[in-house]
Motif scaffolding. Structure first.
Motif, PDB file in Angstrom:
ATOM      1  N   ALA A 115       0.823  -1.209   0.000  1.00 38.00           N
ATOM      2  CA  ALA A 115       0.000   0.000   0.000  1.00 38.00           C
ATOM      3  C   ALA A 115       0.860   1.263   0.000  1.00 38.00           C
ATOM      4  CB  ALA A 115      -0.928  -0.012   1.207  1.00 38.00           C
ATOM      5  N   GLY A 116       2.165   1.072   0.102  1.00 43.73           N
ATOM      6  CA  GLY A 116       3.061   2.231   0.105  1.00 43.73           C
ATOM      7  C   GLY A 116       3.018   3.058   1.371  1.00 43.73           C
ATOM      8  N   VAL A 117       2.726   2.407   2.489  1.00 48.58           N
ATOM      9  CA  VAL A 117       2.734   3.120   3.772  1.00 48.58           C
ATOM     10  C   VAL A 117       3.588   2.343   4.764  1.00 48.58           C
ATOM     11  CG1 VAL A 117       0.426   4.082   3.396  1.00 48.58           C
ATOM     12  CG2 VAL A 117       0.693   1.892   4.587  1.00 48.58           C
ATOM     13  N   SER A 133      -1.342  -0.802  10.453  1.00 50.26           N
ATOM     14  CA  SER A 133      -1.960  -1.281  11.680  1.00 50.26           C
ATOM     15  C   SER A 133      -3.113  -0.377  12.094  1.00 50.26           C
ATOM     16  CB  SER A 133      -0.911  -1.344  12.787  1.00 50.26           C
ATOM     17  OG  SER A 133      -1.531  -1.550  14.029  1.00 50.26           O
ATOM     18  N   ARG A 134      -2.868   0.921  11.998  1.00 47.70           N
ATOM     19  CA  ARG A 134      -3.915   1.865  12.394  1.00 47.70           C
ATOM     20  C   ARG A 134      -5.164   1.693  11.535  1.00 47.70           C
ATOM     21  NH1 ARG A 134       0.282   5.645  14.666  1.00 47.70           N
ATOM     22  NH2 ARG A 134       1.289   5.747  12.646  1.00 47.70           N
ATOM     23  N   VAL A 135      -4.949   1.578  10.248  1.00 48.18           N
ATOM     24  CA  VAL A 135      -6.097   1.398   9.368  1.00 48.18           C
ATOM     25  C   VAL A 135      -6.856   0.129   9.745  1.00 48.18           C
ATOM     26  CG1 VAL A 135      -6.814   0.840   7.022  1.00 48.18           C
ATOM     27  CG2 VAL A 135      -5.125   2.633   7.419  1.00 48.18           C
ATOM     28  N   LEU A 136      -6.114  -0.957   9.902  1.00 46.90           N
ATOM     29  CA  LEU A 136      -6.753  -2.241  10.110  1.00 46.90           C
ATOM     30  C   LEU A 136      -7.427  -2.371  11.472  1.00 46.90           C
ATOM     31  CD1 LEU A 136      -4.050  -4.448   8.403  1.00 46.90           C
ATOM     32  CD2 LEU A 136      -6.326  -3.900   7.540  1.00 46.90           C
ATOM     33  N   SER A 137      -7.003  -1.548  12.417  1.00 42.41           N
ATOM     34  CA  SER A 137      -7.657  -1.631  13.715  1.00 42.41           C
ATOM     35  C   SER A 137      -8.638  -0.479  13.908  1.00 42.41           C
ATOM     36  CB  SER A 137      -6.620  -1.648  14.833  1.00 42.41           C
ATOM     37  OG  SER A 137      -5.845  -0.487  14.782  1.00 42.41           O
ATOM     38  N   GLY A 138      -8.922   0.226  12.833  1.00 40.46           N
ATOM     39  CA  GLY A 138      -9.965   1.235  12.896  1.00 40.46           C
ATOM     40  C   GLY A 138      -9.593   2.519  13.617  1.00 40.46           C
ATOM     41  N   ASN A 139      -8.310   2.751  13.748  1.00 39.75           N
ATOM     42  CA  ASN A 139      -7.864   4.002  14.374  1.00 39.75           C
ATOM     43  C   ASN A 139      -8.240   5.183  13.470  1.00 39.75           C
ATOM     44  OD1 ASN A 139      -6.221   6.225  15.189  1.00 39.75           O
ATOM     45  ND2 ASN A 139      -4.967   4.772  16.336  1.00 39.75           N
ATOM     46  N   PRO A 140      -8.905   6.213  14.028  1.00 41.06           N
ATOM     47  CA  PRO A 140      -9.386   7.313  13.177  1.00 41.06           C
ATOM     48  C   PRO A 140      -8.261   8.195  12.607  1.00 41.06           C
ATOM     49  CG  PRO A 140      -9.792   7.787  15.490  1.00 41.06           C
ATOM     50  CD  PRO A 140      -9.306   6.372  15.427  1.00 41.06           C
ATOM     51  N   ARG A 159      -6.290   4.690   4.011  1.00 40.27           N
ATOM     52  CA  ARG A 159      -7.293   3.722   4.415  1.00 40.27           C
ATOM     53  C   ARG A 159      -7.673   2.835   3.220  1.00 40.27           C
ATOM     54  NH1 ARG A 159     -11.742   7.058   6.891  1.00 40.27           N
ATOM     55  NH2 ARG A 159      -9.944   8.237   7.614  1.00 40.27           N
ATOM     56  N   ALA A 160      -8.016   3.513   2.129  1.00 39.03           N
ATOM     57  CA  ALA A 160      -8.413   2.779   0.930  1.00 39.03           C
ATOM     58  C   ALA A 160      -7.287   1.859   0.459  1.00 39.03           C
ATOM     59  CB  ALA A 160      -8.795   3.756  -0.177  1.00 39.03           C
ATOM     60  N   GLY A 161      -6.086   2.412   0.416  1.00 43.44           N
ATOM     61  CA  GLY A 161      -4.958   1.635  -0.093  1.00 43.44           C
ATOM     62  C   GLY A 161      -4.687   0.406   0.746  1.00 43.44           C
ATOM     63  N   VAL A 162      -4.645   0.599   2.047  1.00 42.82           N
ATOM     64  CA  VAL A 162      -4.334  -0.517   2.932  1.00 42.82           C
ATOM     65  C   VAL A 162      -5.416  -1.584   2.866  1.00 42.82           C
ATOM     66  CG1 VAL A 162      -4.103  -1.201   5.343  1.00 42.82           C
ATOM     67  CG2 VAL A 162      -2.920   0.828   4.512  1.00 42.82           C
ATOM     68  N   GLU A 163      -6.658  -1.117   2.892  1.00 40.44           N
ATOM     69  CA  GLU A 163      -7.736  -2.108   2.857  1.00 40.44           C
ATOM     70  C   GLU A 163      -7.693  -2.921   1.570  1.00 40.44           C
ATOM     71  OE1 GLU A 163     -11.101   0.266   3.826  1.00 40.44           O
ATOM     72  OE2 GLU A 163     -10.675   0.049   5.971  1.00 40.44           O
TER      73      GLU A 163
END
Lengths: 352, 352
Positions: free
Chosen positions: A13-15, A21-28, A35-39
């Motif tokens: 995802a280039g991050v 981790s933040r994206v996947l655990s719903g950290n705002p 978010r889109a990339g990681v998901e």
DNA sequence: TTCAGCTATGAAATCGATTCCATGGAATCG
DNA sequence: CGATTCCATGGAATCGATTTCATAGCTGAA
């Protein structure tokens, strides 16, 4: 050999892995783009987070364990089903362990859970020895560990753990009253093992109910089983061979009742006319029996739900009150008028 | 709030954590002194290794999971008991999960296991949809992950996983032969859900057995249940209300049979004389029924042992052959001579 | 225009065990 | 007696995620 880690996802995802981790655990604190990339990357790579690593760091597993004392006892499999469905509704995964009515197997399971750090435990506890309630060393350690836990169905003496239990005193009194009304005065009791608090409670309730109905409890009419079918069968043979043969029997759980009924059927004892039977646990098999067996039982799905609710309270840091349900007595045609026995085994004084 | 880590133990014993780890995991490269010191310290402090950390590094959990399709089905709780005892004998801990005959719940459990890295899995698999064997996406991912696994009781089509199953063709043929010999020619079948391979196998075996006995399989005598009691009850009502009322019924599992028997009892249908019943799964309840129900069953402890043995082989890197047991037919008094029905519901052509 | 405050981010520490690697000392061998 | 192997050991890397902590880039207020 799977190897998709959060780093792979992050790289794709280039991050950084932190952002992933933040994206996947719903950290705002994440941008819509990352978010889109990681998901996208996560689903594309089929990423499955390693629960070990996760809970090693964050001490949360989103799983509870349920330790029942016998998988093959329909009473407990009903309970397991109820707990599991309720937990599932709350987004919690349930593992079921089987103690097999054995303190050692209980301890093994507890040790596994202790090292595995489940978020909570619902236990049908087994005590040690004759005093029916002393916690094993492993159990004490478990309690000392601070793992949220709740006892269900049974309790242990001297231990402060919230519990969900059922009181059978009233139902048993009704049942004995019914038997007394039918003219029974020699009522035997096939009881459970000393390590189960329910076994003790039921025996005491039995004695109390006899007295309340003007009958004298006699030790020689108590048979000590172990809550399993084989001991019920043994109890049945004991009843049949008893010098002062009882005209009615109360059995402390369903597996023993099933074992006993099998023996009596073999021996040609007619349940009802020849021998009145009242059993604990309202399970299919007893209702399917001919004649259907009178039971003392209660709603297990209610009890399972209550246990999960109590455990959630403990996990949230609260201290829920222990809860006690009341079982109900359902008379059925296995209870009939007491009559002198005329079978081949008859002996002792026959009541005319 | 427990905090006893291996470092605490090491410090107390005056060695490094590496040595402590070696002692505790039985590595021979340790001196008697440090061994004694570490062991003493560990027991004194009540050290419980953190399974998360351990298996994070060493990819071994010494646990297997057993996924059964219904805890409340005595057939599966017997299987669970057998698996668990066998695994325990091999020093392996077993977690039990319940799919509740639901593909979604199965997938949730698989996901939890995948992220939790159990050493092996014994699964009673559920297929998807009507073709009775397509693996779900989660199941495919599980297989792709390389986790050692074994199917038990059921299989999935197009998937190469060693399995331990049972063939009921011969027993069913014997059963149908017996029914045919008793004069039955309208035999109904209460079957299981499409997602279970056993349901399909049993229906096919049923049709084959009819043909082998010179009877024509009729689609209108098939009732599709879901292996649970409620659908058995439904099937029982369907049988009772059937325009060409069957004189015998074969039921594909015990819970459905129990549900059905309850309905027939309510309706006053006499099992045997009025309706012959042959059920799969040799469980207590069916034997306790009056009259006892003829069954097609097999030894579950044998099957459970075989599953564990097969899984151990897979875990050791081998590729065990799939194994198939044979179930046996036990006639009982629920099978009786076919007679014209004279109940209130009688309709259609009565055989004189 | 400047400075405080906020947001998204990555580098790095962390969880608790196992395991690789290097090392010092004892034992063995030529 | 010097060299080589062996053994027990500690230091440090590692497993894969989460969670600080510091920072760069923006926004908005003074």
């Amino acid at each position: 050999m799977r190897a998709v880690t959060i780093k792979d996802v992050a790289k794709a995802a280039g991050v950084s892995s932190a952002t992933a981790s933040r994206v996947l655990s719903g950290n705002p604190a994440t941008s819509p783009e990352s978010r889109a990339g990681v998901e996208a990357a996560a689903t594309r790579l089929g990423f499955v987070p390693n629960a070990q690593a996760r809970s090693l760091r964050s001490t949360r597993t989103d799983t509870i364990a349920l330790l029942i004392s016998d998988v093959r006892n329909p009473y407990f499999s009903d309970l397991a089903h109820a707990v599991e469905q309720q937990a599932r509704a709350a987004g919690i995964m349930t593992f079921i362990g089987n103690a097999n009515e054995d303190s050692g197997q209980q301890d093994d399971f507890l040790a596994a859970m202790l090292s595995r750090r489940v978020d909570g435990l619902i236990i049908v506890p087994q005590g040690l020895g004759e005093d029916a309630g002393r916690p094993s060393e492993m159990m004490q350690r478990m309690i000392a560990s601070g793992t949220p836990m709740v006892f269900v169905d049974r309790t242990l003496a001297g231990v402060e753990v919230p519990s969900v239990t059922v009181s059978s005193a009233r139902a048993l009194e009704q049942g004995i009253a019914r038997l007394a009304g039918l003219g029974h005065c020699r009522i035997a009791f096939i009881g459970g093992p000393a390590h189960a608090s329910t076994a003790r409670e039921r025996r005491e309730a039995f004695d109390a109910a006899l007295e309340a109905n003007g009958l004298a409890p006699e030790a020689c009419l108590h048979f000590a089983g172990d809550f399993k079918a084989a001991s019920g069968a043994e109890g049945a043979r004991w009843v049949a061979a008893h010098p002062a043969r009882p005209t009615a029997v109360v059995i402390a759980d369903a597996p023993m009742a099933i074992g006993a009924l099998g023996v009596w059927r073999e021996a040609g004892v007619r349940i009802g006319p020849e021998l009145s039977v009242l059993s604990f646990d309202e399970v299919d098999t007893l209702l399917m029996h001919d004649p259907p067996i009178a039971t003392i039982g209660h709603d297990l799905s209610q009890m399972g739900r209550a246990a999960v609710t109590a455990l959630q309270a403990v996990m949230a840091g609260r201290q829920p009150e222990s809860e006690q349900f009341t079982s109900h007595f359902t008379p059925r045609s296995s209870l009939a008028t007491a009559r002198p026995i005329t079978s081949t085994m008859t002996q002792g004084s026959a009541t005319p």
